[in-house]
Design a protein around this motif. Structure first.
Motif, short mmCIF file in Angstrom:
data_model
loop_
_atom_site.label_atom_id
_atom_site.label_comp_id
_atom_site.label_asym_id
_atom_site.label_seq_id
_atom_site.Cartn_x
_atom_site.Cartn_y
_atom_site.Cartn_z
N VAL A 260 5.31 -15.60 -29.07
CA VAL A 260 4.22 -16.56 -29.23
C VAL A 260 3.86 -16.62 -30.72
O VAL A 260 4.27 -17.54 -31.44
N HIS A 261 3.10 -15.61 -31.17
CA HIS A 261 2.53 -15.67 -32.52
C HIS A 261 3.58 -15.64 -33.62
O HIS A 261 3.45 -16.34 -34.64
N GLY A 262 4.62 -14.86 -33.43
CA GLY A 262 5.67 -14.74 -34.45
C GLY A 262 6.42 -16.04 -34.67
O GLY A 262 7.16 -16.19 -35.65
N LEU A 263 6.23 -16.99 -33.78
CA LEU A 263 6.86 -18.31 -33.94
C LEU A 263 5.79 -19.36 -34.26
O LEU A 263 5.86 -20.07 -35.27
N PHE A 264 4.77 -19.44 -33.40
CA PHE A 264 3.80 -20.54 -33.51
C PHE A 264 2.63 -20.23 -34.45
O PHE A 264 1.82 -21.11 -34.72
N GLY A 265 2.53 -18.99 -34.90
CA GLY A 265 1.45 -18.67 -35.85
C GLY A 265 1.83 -19.04 -37.27
O GLY A 265 1.50 -18.32 -38.21
N ALA A 266 2.51 -20.15 -37.41
CA ALA A 266 2.99 -20.60 -38.73
C ALA A 266 2.07 -21.69 -39.26
O ALA A 266 1.35 -22.34 -38.50
N ASP A 267 2.16 -21.91 -40.58
CA ASP A 267 1.25 -22.88 -41.21
C ASP A 267 1.72 -24.32 -41.13
O ASP A 267 0.98 -25.24 -41.46
#
Ligand SMILES: Cc1ncc(COP(=O)(O)OP(=O)(O)O)c(N)n1
Ligand SMILES: Cc1nc(C(=O)O)sc1CCOP(=O)(O)O
Ligand SMILES: [Mg+2]
Length: 207
Positions: free
Chosen positions: A182-189
């Motif tokens: 989840v975050h490691g992919l979609f927590g991008a800017d």
């Protein structure tokens, strides 16, 4: 279809206001499975969003998986992921048919995975391997148990929980087929960064 590569999982809070743009950016970089994970009880919104994802996935030839909800998966004709308290696998397999992808959460217990395999799971998921801001309280799993699971199991193994580009390589090295993120992919800017990350996750399977 070979279940190997990046398994992208949506998060309704993290993706608020950029849901479809970020999902499409990930699909553009290459996604083996996309899971729609929405823990709300807004059924109308869940149906609407899942339908949009199904359309997007069909354009990018990616398989859509619904978290928790076998009925919704059946309605859409897609796969489902079930945790230990989300209902039994055998009736879900009967409902969705022999070709549907059905995943099962097994925490760090190989015995649960062996049982899930008997009940018709298509893949088994172990985790949480690292600290997860998405699900901080999930029980922990280790790389040692993953290596043991790889020796004992003959179906695709998914790993989950705090997976990032910085820590994923040993998981693939110890036998993971699917990196659920989840975050490691979609927590991008930006959407460009989501696409770059998706490509980089997939590249780990080609080493
Ligand atoms: C691929 C994958 N693995 C594990 C989970 C966790 O499922 P569950 O334990 O049912 O927890 P919730 O995600 O429903 O909160 C998953 N969703 N996907
Ligand atoms: C949904 C979920 N299940 C887990 C488990 O261990 O079963 S960890 C997790 C959260 C995954 O999100 P992130 O990649 O942001 O850590
Ligand atoms: Mg669940």
């Amino acid at each position: 279809m070979k279940l190997r590569g990046l398994y992208a999982i949506t998060d309704s809070q993290l993706l608020a206001g950029k849901f479809l743009a970020y999902v499409e950016a990930a699909l553009d970089g290459g996604v083996t499975l996309l899971q729609y994970r929405d823990k709300s009880s807004d059924e109308a919104r869940r149906l609407r969003e899942a339908e949009k994802l199904r359309e997007l996935c069909s354009r990018y030839k990616t398989q859509l998986i619904i978290n928790d909800d076998a009925e919704l998966a059946a309605r859409l004709g897609v796969g489902v992921h079930l945790g230990q308290t989300d209902g039994p696998l055998t009736p879900a397999r009967a409902l969705l048919g022999s070709k549907a992808i059905i995943g099962a959460t097994c925490h760090s217990h190989i015995e649960l995975a062996e049982q899930a395999a008997k009940e018709g799971a298509s893949y088994v998921a172990f985790g949480r391997f690292f600290n997860s801001s998405t699900k901080p309280g999930a029980p922990a799993a280790t790389v040692e148990m993953l290596a043991d699971a790889r020796k004992r199991l003959h179906l695709p193994i998914c790993v989950i929980g705090g997976v990032t580009l910085e820590n994923a390589e040993p998981l693939v090295g110890h036998g993971a087929d699917l990196l659920a993120v989840v975050h490691g992919l979609f927590g991008a800017d930006s959407t460009q960064e989501v696409t770059r990350r998706a490509r980089a996750f997939n590249a780990l399977f080609k080493i």
